[in-house]
Write an enzyme that holds these catalytic residues in place. Structure first.
Site, PDB file in Angstrom:
ATOM      1  N   CYS A  57       3.867   1.047  -0.178  1.00  0.00           N
ATOM      2  CA  CYS A  57       3.210  -0.183   0.294  1.00  0.00           C
ATOM      3  C   CYS A  57       3.033  -1.180  -0.843  1.00  0.00           C
ATOM      4  CB  CYS A  57       1.845   0.140   0.890  1.00  0.00           C
ATOM      5  SG  CYS A  57       1.892   1.334   2.231  1.00  0.00           S
TER       6      CYS A  57
HETATM    7  C1  BEZ Z   1       3.319   4.839   0.582  1.00  0.00           C
HETATM    8  O1  BEZ Z   1       3.102   3.655   0.793  1.00  0.00           O
HETATM    9  O2  BEZ Z   1       3.819   5.223  -0.460  1.00  0.00           O
HETATM   10  C2  BEZ Z   1       2.979   5.871   1.625  1.00  0.00           C
HETATM   11  C3  BEZ Z   1       1.900   5.656   2.481  1.00  0.00           C
HETATM   12  C4  BEZ Z   1       1.580   6.622   3.408  1.00  0.00           C
HETATM   13  C5  BEZ Z   1       2.345   7.781   3.495  1.00  0.00           C
HETATM   14  C6  BEZ Z   1       3.450   7.954   2.666  1.00  0.00           C
HETATM   15  C7  BEZ Z   1       3.769   6.993   1.726  1.00  0.00           C
END
Ligand code: BEZ
Length: 211
Positions: A45
């Site tokens: 994210c």
């Molecule tokens: C991420 O943004 O890295 C992420 C968020 C939730 C689950 C897996 C990855």
């Protein structure tokens, strides 16, 4: 029933990192992208939000505003934005909705309980000036999105709203487009003065009309 293409999207009031908004009013007369991410302070994210910020002028050139959402509060988004700027070299320059009670997430079907009961999936909604849903895509949490693809779809939607054409596989700005099958060859000749290539009666290609 989940939101479907062509539906008017729900209106709502929500806090954002840039103040409280009423969604339809915030969209105004242009286009909008509403996208969700699973959780603040997560790695994928972090990279996505910086990329959307980098592309802000590209969205603006298409008369399109962007707004993010997760089921974290605005205060958390604001803290996280510092990390995004520090690690990605790009400040977040668009509002992020705080939705700790998942009110907006549920309105838009962004929580898929068999994937996660608590986090939003990676949804993207393209909304047109009539507030109608024109694209909806869902990515898993583990896969970062390609926001250049979202720009490509915006280009296609905006072009096909203006001309009686559609865009073929892997189309990009400047490529040939497909003439609507509802037009006869005579009508196509009139509408597309650059001419067209007729591969089949239903498959006629013409240079992009606005180029
Ligand atoms: C991420 O943004 O890295 C992420 C968020 C939730 C689950 C897996 C990855």
């Amino acid at each position: 029933m989940s939101l479907q293409l062509g539906d008017v999207v729900p209106d709502f009031e929500a806090p954002t990192t840039q103040g409280t908004i009423r969604f339809h009013e915030w969209i105004g007369d242009g286009w909008a992208i509403l996208f969700s991410h699973p959780k603040d302070f997560t790695p994928v994210c972090t990279t996505e939000l910086a990329e959307v910020a980098r592309l802000k002028s590209e969205f603006a050139a298409r008369n399109t505003k962007v707004i993010g959402l997760s089921v974290d509060p605005v205060e958390s988004h604001i803290e996280w934005e510092k990390d995004i700027e520090e690690t990605q070299g790009q400040a977040v320059n668009f509002p992020m909705i705080g939705d700790p009670e998942a009110k907006v997430a549920n309105l838009f079907g962004m929580i898929h309980p068999n994937a996660s009961n608590t986090f939003t999936v990676r949804s993207v909604f393209i909304i047109d000036p009539a507030k109608k849903l024109r694209l909806s895509i869902t990515y898993p949490a583990s896969t970062g999105r390609n926001f250049r693809e979202i720009l490509r779809v915006l280009d296609s939607l905006q072009l096909t709203d203006l001309y009686m054409v559609s865009t073929p596989v892997n189309w990009n700005q400047g490529d040939e487009v497909v003439i609507a099958t509802s037009l006869s060859d005579e009508e196509a000749t009139e509408r597309f003065p650059k001419g067209f290539r007729k591969l089949k009666p239903y498959l006629r290609l013409t240079p992009q009309p606005d180029r």
